[in-house]
Design an enzyme around this catalytic site. Structure first.
Site, short mmCIF file in Angstrom:
data_model
loop_
_atom_site.label_atom_id
_atom_site.label_comp_id
_atom_site.label_asym_id
_atom_site.label_seq_id
_atom_site.Cartn_x
_atom_site.Cartn_y
_atom_site.Cartn_z
N ASP A 55 41.25 30.78 16.24
CA ASP A 55 42.73 30.26 16.34
C ASP A 55 43.35 31.39 17.41
O ASP A 55 44.32 31.01 18.18
CB ASP A 55 43.19 30.61 15.10
CG ASP A 55 42.80 28.96 14.39
OD1 ASP A 55 42.29 28.28 14.78
OD2 ASP A 55 43.41 28.83 12.97
N LYS A 56 43.17 32.63 17.17
CA LYS A 56 43.98 33.74 17.98
C LYS A 56 43.48 33.55 19.42
O LYS A 56 44.35 33.63 20.37
CB LYS A 56 43.35 35.07 17.39
CG LYS A 56 43.72 35.96 18.34
CD LYS A 56 44.41 37.40 17.48
CE LYS A 56 44.62 38.58 18.75
NZ LYS A 56 45.49 38.67 19.71
N ARG A 105 32.93 57.85 10.02
CA ARG A 105 32.79 57.64 11.55
C ARG A 105 31.22 56.83 11.71
O ARG A 105 31.12 55.76 12.53
CB ARG A 105 32.81 58.74 12.32
CG ARG A 105 33.44 58.39 13.56
CD ARG A 105 33.80 59.55 14.39
NE ARG A 105 33.42 59.63 15.98
CZ ARG A 105 32.86 60.10 16.67
NH1 ARG A 105 32.39 61.25 16.41
NH2 ARG A 105 32.96 59.93 18.00
N ASP A 165 41.80 59.10 29.80
CA ASP A 165 42.23 60.53 29.56
C ASP A 165 42.66 61.03 30.89
O ASP A 165 43.91 61.91 30.86
CB ASP A 165 40.88 61.04 28.95
CG ASP A 165 40.32 60.40 27.99
OD1 ASP A 165 40.04 61.01 26.83
OD2 ASP A 165 39.98 59.40 28.31
N ARG A 168 46.18 60.01 31.91
CA ARG A 168 47.15 60.56 30.80
C ARG A 168 47.63 62.16 31.38
O ARG A 168 48.66 62.36 31.52
CB ARG A 168 46.67 60.53 29.40
CG ARG A 168 46.63 59.32 28.66
CD ARG A 168 46.36 59.46 27.33
NE ARG A 168 46.63 58.05 26.43
CZ ARG A 168 45.52 57.79 25.59
NH1 ARG A 168 44.39 58.15 25.54
NH2 ARG A 168 45.80 56.37 25.25
N HIS A 192 34.75 60.95 25.68
CA HIS A 192 36.32 60.51 25.64
C HIS A 192 36.76 60.70 24.19
O HIS A 192 36.33 60.68 23.03
CB HIS A 192 36.04 58.80 25.62
CG HIS A 192 37.43 57.99 25.19
ND1 HIS A 192 38.50 58.34 25.81
CD2 HIS A 192 37.63 57.37 24.26
CE1 HIS A 192 39.49 57.58 25.29
NE2 HIS A 192 39.06 57.02 24.28
N THR A 247 46.82 51.19 20.82
CA THR A 247 47.09 51.73 22.40
C THR A 247 46.68 50.32 23.21
O THR A 247 45.71 49.69 22.69
CB THR A 247 46.43 52.61 22.79
OG1 THR A 247 45.04 52.69 22.92
CG2 THR A 247 46.66 54.08 22.24
P1 6V0 Z 1 41.54 44.61 17.73
O1 6V0 Z 1 42.96 44.29 18.09
O2 6V0 Z 1 41.07 44.67 16.53
O3 6V0 Z 1 40.66 43.71 18.69
C1 6V0 Z 1 39.15 43.63 18.49
C2 6V0 Z 1 38.62 41.92 18.61
O4 6V0 Z 1 37.29 42.18 18.59
C3 6V0 Z 1 39.41 41.19 17.75
O5 6V0 Z 1 40.22 40.06 18.09
C4 6V0 Z 1 38.08 40.47 16.85
O6 6V0 Z 1 38.22 39.16 16.55
C5 6V0 Z 1 37.21 40.80 18.11
N1 6V0 Z 1 35.85 40.57 17.60
C6 6V0 Z 1 35.25 41.17 16.29
N2 6V0 Z 1 33.74 40.83 16.32
C7 6V0 Z 1 33.67 39.95 17.65
C8 6V0 Z 1 32.54 39.48 18.24
N3 6V0 Z 1 31.09 39.58 17.67
N4 6V0 Z 1 32.49 38.86 19.31
C9 6V0 Z 1 33.85 38.58 20.09
N5 6V0 Z 1 34.90 39.29 19.45
C10 6V0 Z 1 35.01 39.85 18.24
O7 6V0 Z 1 41.34 46.09 18.46
P2 6V0 Z 1 41.83 46.86 19.75
O8 6V0 Z 1 41.94 45.61 20.81
O9 6V0 Z 1 42.98 47.45 19.52
O10 6V0 Z 1 40.59 47.72 20.08
C11 6V0 Z 1 39.48 47.29 20.44
C12 6V0 Z 1 38.69 48.44 20.97
O11 6V0 Z 1 38.87 49.16 21.88
C13 6V0 Z 1 38.42 49.41 19.57
O12 6V0 Z 1 37.19 49.68 19.28
C14 6V0 Z 1 39.19 50.58 20.06
O13 6V0 Z 1 38.96 51.54 19.36
C15 6V0 Z 1 39.12 50.35 21.60
N6 6V0 Z 1 39.74 51.24 22.27
C16 6V0 Z 1 39.03 52.01 23.37
C17 6V0 Z 1 39.69 52.74 24.19
C18 6V0 Z 1 39.07 53.51 25.41
O14 6V0 Z 1 39.81 54.28 26.03
N7 6V0 Z 1 37.75 53.15 25.51
C19 6V0 Z 1 41.22 52.74 24.53
C20 6V0 Z 1 41.93 51.99 23.18
C21 6V0 Z 1 41.14 51.34 22.34
#
Ligand code: 6V0
Length: 331
Positions: A55-56, A105, A165, A168, A192, A247
């Site tokens: 849906d999303k 973790r 990083d 920033r 990171h 973020t």
């Molecule tokens: P979020 O908003 O929870 O989005 C994650 C998405 O992944 C959700 O929409 C889920 O439905 C989807 N998802 C889960 N399982 C699956 C799958 N099997 N197939 C496809 N989609 C799936 O999290 P957000 O977007 O905030 O963060 C996403 C990731 O990015 C996290 O692990 C953060 O820690 C990471 N980040 C990494 C950064 C970096 O510098 N490398 C920076 C910011 C966040």
């Protein structure tokens, strides 16, 4: 009566014209910030979103499609099924499990490992020549996981690493001196996040290496001031998460900037997570950020940046910690 009348003697489009395709896996906060930046910057002909939350996913796709009148023309598609990604030039993985209160973790990592076991093999099957760009955290370990699961050569599996990083870092220096961050060259390397390494000797502004300039002019500076700037880089992420919950914008721009370098063969130097084995005395198979030249083929080479003894040691310590965690993962 057809709406359009064909023109006569029209030649078919040139067979050498490349059609670019970028897929974003995970349509959460980060994935959508990346997707919208890619669209506004006209980086691809086709953009695909994949998420398990159907849906999303459809809502996000429609919302972007409805902006078509204000954007360069890009075909936007989405599905929970990875076959939609077939023929991608670049697959950006942002899917990740959210940390549960009290969860370790390592446990979070185990859950993300299972997630990657579901995500990576089909991506590889549908786009055997793609570049995999990993954003999900912990990004250095998950880039290693993606590399192992994909069977790809390491130049085609890259983690977004300390690209954010470093941005920033450049912002803080530029803000302090009231100038454009694009004129500040400065690198943060290594892992990171918390144990990243700031390369002070790499800072140069308008061609002037800052620390050597201060030293040659006998202008004093405190090591503590430098450490505080690095601390602000690390704390910056936590502060944004505390204030808005996640973020998104900076990581969106930083990954779109990387996508441009790959797709448009920019041959630009980015601090990104690459297989670091063999560099700076690192002997394990770990991914850590180093300034790397990137282009259409992925990582083309790693610059021979000078690290002092302390910086090398910190890099080696991070490599050791990451290697130990990877051993526990059993992959
Ligand atoms: P979020 O908003 O929870 O989005 C994650 C998405 O992944 C959700 O929409 C889920 O439905 C989807 N998802 C889960 N399982 C699956 C799958 N099997 N197939 C496809 N989609 C799936 O999290 P957000 O977007 O905030 O963060 C996403 C990731 O990015 C996290 O692990 C953060 O820690 C990471 N980040 C990494 C950064 C970096 O510098 N490398 C920076 C910011 C966040």
């Amino acid at each position: 009566q057809a709406f359009f009348r064909p023109i006569t003697n029209a030649a078919p489009p040139s067979p050498t014209k490349r059609h670019n395709k970028i897929s974003v896996i995970g349509a959460g906060n980060v994935g959508m910030a990346i997707a919208q930046t890619i669209l506004t910057q006209d980086l691809t002909d086709e953009l695909v979103l994949v998420d398990t939350n159907t849906d999303k996913l459809r809502g996000e796709m429609l919302d972007l499609q409805h902006a078509a009148a204000f954007l360069p023309r890009t075909k936007i598609n989405s599905s929970a099924d990875s076959s939609v990604t077939a023929g991608s030039d670049l697959c950006i993985v942002t899917a990740g499990a959210r940390q549960i209160v009290g969860e370790s973790r390592l446990n979070l990592l185990q859950r993300n490992l299972s997630l990657f076991r579901a995500i990576i093999p089909p991506l590889v099957r549908y786009s055997p020549d793609t570049i995999l760009l990993i954003v999900s955290n912990p990004v250095d370990i998950l880039t290693y996981v993606a590399w192992k699961l994909s069977g790809f050569p390491s130049n085609r599996v890259i983690g977004s690493g300390t690209n954010l990083d470093s941005s920033r870092f450049r912002f803080l220096i530029a803000d302090h001196l009231d100038l454009n961050a694009q004129d500040v060259q400065a690198y943060i390397v290594g892992e990171h996040g918390d144990s990243s390494v700031a390369l002070w000797s790499s800072i140069s502004i308008g061609g002037v290496p800052v620390l050597s300039f201060l030293e040659s002019q006998h202008i004093g500076y405190e090591k503590e001031t430098l450490e505080n700037i690095h601390k602000s880089v690390i704390d910056g992420a936590y502060e944004v998460i505390r204030l808005k919950g996640y973020t998104s914008w900076a990581i969106g721009y930083s990954v779109a900037n990387l996508a441009r370098s790959f797709i448009r063969d920019q041959r630009k130097i980015h601090p990104v997570s690459v297989l670091a084995k063999g560099f700076y005395g690192i002997d394990g198979e770990v991914f850590l950020s180093l300034p790397a030249l990137v282009g259409r083929g992925g990582v083309l080479s790693v610059t021979n940046v000078h690290l002092n003894e302390e910086e090398t040691q910190r890099l080696k310590d991070s490599a050791k910690t990451i290697h130990e965690v990877q051993t526990q993962l059993g992959i």
